[in-house]
Write a protein that holds these residues in place. Structure first.
Motif, PDB file in Angstrom:
ATOM      1  N   ARG A 197       2.640   7.063  -6.484  1.00 45.26           N
ATOM      2  CA  ARG A 197       3.533   6.352  -5.559  1.00 45.26           C
ATOM      3  C   ARG A 197       2.888   6.210  -4.174  1.00 45.26           C
ATOM      4  NH1 ARG A 197       8.884   6.022  -7.325  1.00 45.26           N
ATOM      5  NH2 ARG A 197       9.340   7.207  -9.212  1.00 45.26           N
ATOM      6  N   VAL A 198       2.201   7.250  -3.737  1.00 44.70           N
ATOM      7  CA  VAL A 198       1.560   7.211  -2.426  1.00 44.70           C
ATOM      8  C   VAL A 198       0.397   6.226  -2.409  1.00 44.70           C
ATOM      9  CG1 VAL A 198       0.207   8.574  -0.795  1.00 44.70           C
ATOM     10  CG2 VAL A 198       2.281   9.534  -1.777  1.00 44.70           C
ATOM     11  N   GLY A 199      -0.320   6.119  -3.537  1.00 42.01           N
ATOM     12  CA  GLY A 199      -1.477   5.227  -3.606  1.00 42.01           C
ATOM     13  C   GLY A 199      -2.756   5.946  -3.206  1.00 42.01           C
ATOM     14  N   THR A 200      -3.841   5.212  -3.188  1.00 39.04           N
ATOM     15  CA  THR A 200      -5.155   5.799  -2.944  1.00 39.04           C
ATOM     16  C   THR A 200      -5.564   5.789  -1.476  1.00 39.04           C
ATOM     17  OG1 THR A 200      -6.179   3.638  -3.391  1.00 39.04           O
ATOM     18  CG2 THR A 200      -5.951   5.171  -5.247  1.00 39.04           C
ATOM     19  N   ARG A 201      -4.761   5.175  -0.610  1.00 39.74           N
ATOM     20  CA  ARG A 201      -5.186   5.044   0.788  1.00 39.74           C
ATOM     21  C   ARG A 201      -5.227   6.384   1.509  1.00 39.74           C
ATOM     22  NH1 ARG A 201      -0.737   5.437   3.989  1.00 39.74           N
ATOM     23  NH2 ARG A 201       1.285   5.233   2.965  1.00 39.74           N
ATOM     24  N   THR A 202      -4.493   7.392   1.034  1.00 48.24           N
ATOM     25  CA  THR A 202      -4.452   8.673   1.731  1.00 48.24           C
ATOM     26  C   THR A 202      -5.516   9.645   1.246  1.00 48.24           C
ATOM     27  OG1 THR A 202      -2.858   9.580   0.158  1.00 48.24           O
ATOM     28  CG2 THR A 202      -1.973   8.463   2.098  1.00 48.24           C
ATOM     29  N   ALA A 203      -6.138   9.396   0.091  1.00 46.28           N
ATOM     30  CA  ALA A 203      -7.126  10.323  -0.479  1.00 46.28           C
ATOM     31  C   ALA A 203      -6.543  11.728  -0.595  1.00 46.28           C
ATOM     32  CB  ALA A 203      -8.415  10.325   0.339  1.00 46.28           C
TER      33      ALA A 203
END
Length: 544
Positions: free
Chosen positions: A394-400
């Motif tokens: 849900r958060v996606g990959t932008r936060t690593a």
């Protein structure tokens, strides 16, 4: 003050009814305090708390709804929310009457995640600071305040923060327009309207002015122009902390303009109280989670206050990869600190949706989640993996972001070991750059041991010895690639073709280098002990 019972279904329908929720069938526990917001999962056999408000995501068939109502009745749930329109069905009506569980219809287009967050906000109204009132309204009850303002100026209103997120809204929103409905369903002013407001300088004028600002109609595509708005900034001293927006079809009279000004001051008091309460609650929860994870004196009491004393607990540790942190000390970078706080808040909300008795807090640069494990050890850890994976998806990959999961702690004493396991798994994930984002300690146990060996080597200042030291010295003098050749050969388990491809040389060239490194390093590549020693040194203390 609002006369509706605090935290009850009656209060929920008073605040959200007509816009997001409609009562399809009444229940026997409508006035009871709601014990939690729970998402129904037909795969997991989890037990909701008493008087839970259950979100029936994906439920459509009357037979399914009726069967679930029977189960929820035995568990004394308050109501079940399903997506509208709800098909009239005698089985559902009978099940609702017999179980005492109400049925609510969620308006089409509303996001389940946003609705869950809004329901929690309504249920938690007034939790901070007890039953105090501000301006005649229960402290922190922004929905009641929005309704009071709407009555004063005879127009539907929203209360928003500085980022145009909807904190609360009044009733009678049908008097506004489609854009207001879209804003409430998304709990955020749509980006296209925000762009138009910015380009017209509305936000600039709003936050520079102390009084109401008239906002002309905006073009809403095929729906035509929007209803005009009047907005006023909500200030705490010199700081603008939010705004009030009213949809008005004609200019406000001087008396109503003054009422809007006075209302902004009351809203400011409520927002400040909520902000202070949120900070206090966050610090208190962090202290309790920290005490519980230490496993020493006071851990049992901390778990009791968190509602986790009677269950085995699985610990999840959330952090950012080392490549994102870039060696910056914990808390030294303001942007990273803010990102961690936002990520930790989202993590806490996600865990709360999975299990109402979970707890989460940001400690240093790691957010810890404590989730009851109602199944056996393996099943509990597997469920934690699914929960963590779903959150990161849900958060996606932008936060690593990555999550390590420790073994289940059976009691307060075992929670420290569970936290240690989660930390060790997280450390492995932080140091890696691959696609793996979630891991149990059992999945990365060997890598975790290697990390600990590297720590010992670093503390003692050990350097490579034997064949590895000789090969490293030769490479440094001659500019050769013997260490690289040995590493590729060991990684390929002796496959010359694969190892040569890994270092981009011809297999014959690779064979020559392999023979040369055996001579220079004095290493017997046929000896398994020599191979293991070389591989371990390369992993733990690679030459500079």
């Amino acid at each position: 003050m609002n006369a509706h019972p605090h935290g009850s279904l009656v209060r929920v329908l008073h605040n959200l009814g007509g816009t997001l929720l409609d009562a399809v069938h009444g229940g026997a526990r409508d006035s009871a305090a709601i014990g939690g917001i729970v998402i129904h999962d037909p795969v997991e056999d989890s037990v909701p708390p008493a008087h839970a408000l259950v979100l029936g995501v994906g439920l459509r068939e009357p037979e399914e709804i009726a069967r679930l109502l029977g189960e929820l009745g035995r568990r004394r749930a308050v109501a079940l929310v399903v997506r509208a329109p709800v098909t009239p069905d005698a089985r559902v009506k009978t099940a609702a009457e017999e179980s005492g569980v109400g049925v609510l219809g969620l308006t089409p287009g509303a996001s389940w995640v946003q609705v869950a967050a809004m329901l929690r906000a309504v249920v938690a109204e007034g939790d901070v600071g007890g039953p105090d009132t501000l301006g005649g309204t229960l402290s922190g009850d922004l929905f009641a305040l929005a309704n009071a303002i709407a009555a004063l100026i005879d127009a539907p209103v929203t209360i928003e923060d500085r980022h145009s997120r909807v904190l609360a809204f009044s009733g009678q929103q049908h008097k506004a327009d489609a854009s207001r409905t879209e804003t409430i369903l998304g709990r955020q002013v749509p980006e296209r309207f925000s762009r138009m407001l910015r380009s017209r300088g509305v936000f600039r004028d709003l936050y520079r002015s102390d009084g109401p600002v008239d906002v002309p109609p905006l073009q809403n595509g095929s729906d035509g122009p929007t209803v005009p708005r009047v907005a006023i900034a909500v200030r705490a001293g010199d700081e603008a902390i939010g705004s009030i927006w009213a949809a008005v079809r004609e200019p406000l009279s001087p008396e109503r303009s003054q009422a809007l000004r006075d209302s902004a001051k009351v809203v400011a008091l409520h927002l400040l109280r909520l902000r202070a309460g949120a900070d206090v609650e966050r610090r208190l929860r962090a202290d309790l989670v920290s005490t519980a994870l230490e496993g020493r004196a006071g851990a049992r009491e901390a778990l009791s206050r968190l509602g986790l004393a009677d269950h085995p607990v699985v610990v999840l540790a959330l952090g950012l990869r080392d490549s994102v942190r870039g060696g910056v000390p914990s808390g030294a970078d303001a942007g990273l600190t803010t990102e961690r706080e936002h990520l930790a808040d989202a993590f806490a909300m996600h865990l709360g949706a999975v299990h109402p008795h979970s707890a989460a807090a940001l400690l240093g640069d790691t957010a810890y989640g404590l989730v009851p494990a109602v199944q056996d050890r393996d099943a509990g850890e597997e469920r934690a993996v699914r929960t963590a994976t779903d959150f990161l998806d849900r958060v996606g990959t932008r936060t690593a972001a990555v999550i390590g999961i420790g073994p289940i702690g059976g009691d307060a004493g075992g929670l420290a070991q569970a936290r240690s396991g989660a930390d060790r798994a997280l450390r492995v994930l932080r140091a890696q750059s691959g696609e793996r984002r979630v891991a149990r300690l059992a999945d990365v146990h060997v890598e975790a041991l290697l990390c600990e060996l590297r720590d010992i080597v670093a503390v003692r200042g050990d350097e490579p010895t034997g064949p590895i030291a000789r090969l490293a010295a030769y490479d440094e003098r001659r500019g050769a690639n013997l260490i690289e050749t040995l590493g590729a050969w060991l990684d390929a388990f002796g496959d010359i073709s694969a190892a040569a491809a890994a270092v981009h040389v011809h297999p014959n060239t690779f064979r020559y280098r392999l023979n040369r490194l055996a001579e220079v390093g004095g290493i017997d590549l046929d000896d398994p002990e020599a191979r293991f020693a070389a591989m371990l040194q390369l992993r733990v203390m690679p030459p500079r």
